[in-house]
Design a protein around this motif. Structure first.
Motif, PDB file in Angstrom:
ATOM      1  N   PHE A 197      -4.853   8.065  -9.767  1.00  0.00           N
ATOM      2  CA  PHE A 197      -4.615   7.247  -8.796  1.00  0.00           C
ATOM      3  C   PHE A 197      -3.502   6.053  -9.356  1.00  0.00           C
ATOM      4  CE2 PHE A 197      -5.274   2.801  -7.472  1.00  0.00           C
ATOM      5  CZ  PHE A 197      -4.792   2.763  -6.146  1.00  0.00           C
ATOM      6  N   PHE A 198      -3.830   5.751 -10.586  1.00  0.00           N
ATOM      7  CA  PHE A 198      -2.844   4.533 -11.024  1.00  0.00           C
ATOM      8  C   PHE A 198      -1.632   4.997 -11.571  1.00  0.00           C
ATOM      9  CE2 PHE A 198      -6.814   2.182 -11.489  1.00  0.00           C
ATOM     10  CZ  PHE A 198      -6.418   1.128 -11.011  1.00  0.00           C
ATOM     11  N   ILE A 199      -1.480   6.473 -11.849  1.00  0.00           N
ATOM     12  CA  ILE A 199      -0.299   7.299 -11.984  1.00  0.00           C
ATOM     13  C   ILE A 199       0.617   7.126 -10.662  1.00  0.00           C
ATOM     14  CG2 ILE A 199       1.106   9.406 -12.372  1.00  0.00           C
ATOM     15  CD1 ILE A 199      -1.156   9.858 -14.423  1.00  0.00           C
ATOM     16  N   LEU A 200      -0.087   7.322  -9.445  1.00  0.00           N
ATOM     17  CA  LEU A 200       0.458   7.329  -8.144  1.00  0.00           C
ATOM     18  C   LEU A 200       1.067   5.965  -7.806  1.00  0.00           C
ATOM     19  CD1 LEU A 200      -1.765   9.821  -5.991  1.00  0.00           C
ATOM     20  CD2 LEU A 200       0.529  10.273  -6.698  1.00  0.00           C
ATOM     21  N   PHE A 201       0.047   4.987  -8.208  1.00  0.00           N
ATOM     22  CA  PHE A 201       0.235   3.736  -7.881  1.00  0.00           C
ATOM     23  C   PHE A 201       1.536   3.145  -8.619  1.00  0.00           C
ATOM     24  CE2 PHE A 201      -2.008  -0.796  -7.710  1.00  0.00           C
ATOM     25  CZ  PHE A 201      -1.209  -1.127  -6.414  1.00  0.00           C
ATOM     26  N   GLN A 202       1.498   3.400  -9.873  1.00  0.00           N
ATOM     27  CA  GLN A 202       2.686   2.976 -10.500  1.00  0.00           C
ATOM     28  C   GLN A 202       4.179   3.472 -10.035  1.00  0.00           C
ATOM     29  OE1 GLN A 202       4.651   4.555 -13.625  1.00  0.00           O
ATOM     30  NE2 GLN A 202       4.100   6.558 -13.032  1.00  0.00           N
ATOM     31  N   VAL A 203       4.225   4.791  -9.501  1.00  0.00           N
ATOM     32  CA  VAL A 203       5.341   5.300  -8.768  1.00  0.00           C
ATOM     33  C   VAL A 203       5.509   4.366  -7.703  1.00  0.00           C
ATOM     34  CG1 VAL A 203       6.245   7.088  -7.679  1.00  0.00           C
ATOM     35  CG2 VAL A 203       4.909   7.551  -9.560  1.00  0.00           C
ATOM     36  N   ILE A 204       4.518   4.096  -6.718  1.00  0.00           N
ATOM     37  CA  ILE A 204       4.726   3.096  -5.607  1.00  0.00           C
ATOM     38  C   ILE A 204       5.250   1.554  -6.248  1.00  0.00           C
ATOM     39  CG2 ILE A 204       3.698   1.858  -3.855  1.00  0.00           C
ATOM     40  CD1 ILE A 204       1.567   4.114  -3.698  1.00  0.00           C
ATOM     41  N   ILE A 205       4.731   1.048  -7.331  1.00  0.00           N
ATOM     42  CA  ILE A 205       5.024  -0.299  -7.620  1.00  0.00           C
ATOM     43  C   ILE A 205       6.560  -0.172  -8.121  1.00  0.00           C
ATOM     44  CG2 ILE A 205       4.618  -1.963  -9.412  1.00  0.00           C
ATOM     45  CD1 ILE A 205       1.694  -1.028  -9.345  1.00  0.00           C
ATOM     46  N   LEU A 206       7.013   0.742  -8.819  1.00  0.00           N
ATOM     47  CA  LEU A 206       8.445   0.849  -9.281  1.00  0.00           C
ATOM     48  C   LEU A 206       9.310   1.035  -8.286  1.00  0.00           C
ATOM     49  CD1 LEU A 206       7.894   3.263 -12.076  1.00  0.00           C
ATOM     50  CD2 LEU A 206       8.370   0.895 -12.646  1.00  0.00           C
ATOM     51  N   LEU A 207       8.903   1.975  -7.170  1.00  0.00           N
ATOM     52  CA  LEU A 207       9.863   2.100  -6.098  1.00  0.00           C
ATOM     53  C   LEU A 207       9.921   0.921  -5.209  1.00  0.00           C
ATOM     54  CD1 LEU A 207       8.809   5.516  -4.821  1.00  0.00           C
ATOM     55  CD2 LEU A 207      11.077   5.016  -5.922  1.00  0.00           C
ATOM     56  N   VAL A 208       8.974   0.101  -5.103  1.00  0.00           N
ATOM     57  CA  VAL A 208       8.819  -1.281  -4.202  1.00  0.00           C
ATOM     58  C   VAL A 208       9.811  -2.168  -4.937  1.00  0.00           C
ATOM     59  CG1 VAL A 208       7.501  -2.978  -3.309  1.00  0.00           C
ATOM     60  CG2 VAL A 208       6.939  -0.648  -3.089  1.00  0.00           C
ATOM     61  N   THR A 209       9.656  -2.283  -6.156  1.00  0.00           N
ATOM     62  CA  THR A 209      10.257  -3.321  -7.119  1.00  0.00           C
ATOM     63  C   THR A 209      11.414  -3.084  -6.969  1.00  0.00           C
ATOM     64  OG1 THR A 209       8.255  -3.667  -8.490  1.00  0.00           O
ATOM     65  CG2 THR A 209      10.217  -4.467  -9.181  1.00  0.00           C
ATOM     66  N   VAL A 210      12.065  -1.898  -7.309  1.00  0.00           N
ATOM     67  CA  VAL A 210      13.449  -1.491  -7.212  1.00  0.00           C
ATOM     68  C   VAL A 210      14.235  -1.830  -6.063  1.00  0.00           C
ATOM     69  CG1 VAL A 210      15.110   0.420  -7.627  1.00  0.00           C
ATOM     70  CG2 VAL A 210      13.393   0.048  -9.248  1.00  0.00           C
ATOM     71  N   TYR A 211      13.443  -1.433  -4.918  1.00  0.00           N
ATOM     72  CA  TYR A 211      13.940  -1.361  -3.390  1.00  0.00           C
ATOM     73  C   TYR A 211      14.075  -2.880  -2.998  1.00  0.00           C
ATOM     74  CZ  TYR A 211      14.729  -1.257   1.516  1.00  0.00           C
ATOM     75  OH  TYR A 211      14.934  -1.313   2.576  1.00  0.00           O
ATOM     76  N   ILE A 212      13.010  -3.771  -3.507  1.00  0.00           N
ATOM     77  CA  ILE A 212      13.309  -5.126  -2.780  1.00  0.00           C
ATOM     78  C   ILE A 212      14.367  -6.016  -3.513  1.00  0.00           C
ATOM     79  CG2 ILE A 212      10.869  -5.324  -2.099  1.00  0.00           C
ATOM     80  CD1 ILE A 212      10.153  -6.873  -4.408  1.00  0.00           C
TER      81      ILE A 212
END
Length: 393
Positions: A197-212
């Motif tokens: 779960f946290f491996i998937l979660f870190q992908v989401i966090i990275l993508l959101v951070t880069v996008y915003i």
């Protein structure tokens, strides 16, 4: 004197909250998608063990003994006998096509050889390109066929007047006991649900951070963003990321509650160490995203890079293969990923809670990521003011 409501940090935070609530995309990516990941990882492993793996049987003997063996194989929960084949070639092709994942071969004259005391062989083949499935099939076949291989000898010895205990002591002079530590039921969900779960979660966090951050450059609002922050890059970044940090921390704590509270995954520590580690990991991952974007602030390119970096987390975290036994270059590269340190800390907490002495290096590494991101902020500010990345797709 600048009032609290007119401070640059407050203005950046207010500006980001307005941007966040004005688009449904933010709601979906920041809240709905992580919650779906929690549900997905909480249910994907089912009972926690592999059951009903399709296999085949080739009975070339067609005797009562071979039929008894076939029925015994069918009773094993790991297996689901989907087809009885007439030749080895068709079973081999079915295995290659993953229609089945293994098959048992009962040769001609098997019963006759057993009754005559001649060498009799039961052969089994299994698909080992899929390591976890192959290991399960191998273990199930070994557990099943080992007692079957001794049955003829025991039967003959008992007919000669030797007790079953005596012959068993001769055939198996040393008894072994298996005690799987921390996961006595060999449940896949206990070991994999939390880290995956946290491996998937870190992908989401990275993508959101880069996008915003990158969307400010993409939509040519970065200068306005900086002016709102009184040209202070630190204020601009922290004010922009803080709402997402809060959301991600709440979701991370909620995930811990679901995984260890509702699913009752065993752990050796309280919720407080788990939640503190989760919060530090989230902040480190956001900082890692800021660092990657600052290297080359072109959102289209960096999102591809971040996706690749995030996907490496499953391997370099040490979940699928022990990192220390990888090539040394890969081993040292793994320390550049926050999820690697998070998994190390979590395994310590979950499997023994051995103390800070065993995890201080990983904890320190997570705190280094924000410091490295801070060093890159002047470069990011110069990139924004130069406007040279605004036309890069």
């Amino acid at each position: 004197m600048i009032s609290k409501n007119n401070s640059p940090f407050y203005l950046v935070l207010k500006r980001e909250l307005i941007r966040m609530t004005s688009r449904k995309l933010y709601l979906g990516i920041c809240i709905v998608l992580p919650l779906f990941c929690i549900f997905f990882m909480a249910t994907i492993f089912g009972t926690g063990q592999m059951e009903n793996i399709p296999i085949g049987i080739i009975d070339l003997d067609q005797t009562s003994t071979s039929r008894n063996i076939s029925r015994t194989v069918s009773t094993v929960p790991t297996f689901k006998v989907t087809k009885h084949y007439t030749d080895i070639e068709s079973a081999r092709k079915a295995t290659q096509q993953t229609k089945i994942y293994g098959y048992l071969v009962i040769p001609n004259n098997f019963e006759a050889d057993v009754m005559a005391g001649r060498q009799a062989t039961l052969s089994y083949y299994y698909h080992y390109a899929l390591l976890s499935v192959g290991t399960e099939i191998y273990g199930a076949f070994e557990s099943l066929l080992e007692p079957l291989s001794m049955t003829p000898i025991v039967t003959e010895a008992m007919a000669l007047g030797i007790s079953e205990n005596q012959i068993t002591n001769v055939l198996v002079p040393v008894n072994t006991q298996t005690h799987p530590l921390y996961n006595s039921g060999l449940d896949y969900s206990i070991y994999l649900t939390n880290p995956f779960f946290f491996i998937l979660f870190q992908v989401i966090i990275l993508l959101v951070t880069v996008y915003i951050v990158g969307s400010e450059i993409k939509f040519r609002t970065a200068t306005q963003w900086l002016e709102t922050a009184n040209m202070n890059m630190f204020t601009a970044i922290v004010g922009k990321l803080l709402p997402y940090t809060v959301i991600f921390c709440i979701i991370g704590i909620f995930a811990n509650y679901i995984l260890f509270g509702v699913m009752d995954i065993p752990f050796s520590c309280g919720f407080l160490p788990l939640n503190i580690t989760t919060i530090i990991f989230i902040i480190a991952t956001q900082a890692f995203g800021v660092f990657l974007f600052s290297l080359f602030p072109a959102i289209g390119i960096v999102i591809s890079v971040v996706s690749m970096v995030g996907s490496l987390g499953a391997t370099l975290s040490g979940i699928t293969f022990p990192v220390p036994f990888m090539y040394s270059a890969v081993y040292y590269c793994s320390f550049l990923f926050p999820v690697r340190h998070f998994v190390e800390i979590n395994q310590n907490l979950l499997y023994g809670n051995y103390g800070f002495a065993y995890t201080w290096q990983n904890v320190s590494a997570l705190f280094i990521f924000p410091l490295v991101a801070l060093l890159m902020l002047p470069h990011l500010k110069n990139a924004i003011l130069s406007h040279k990345y605004e036309d890069i797709e």
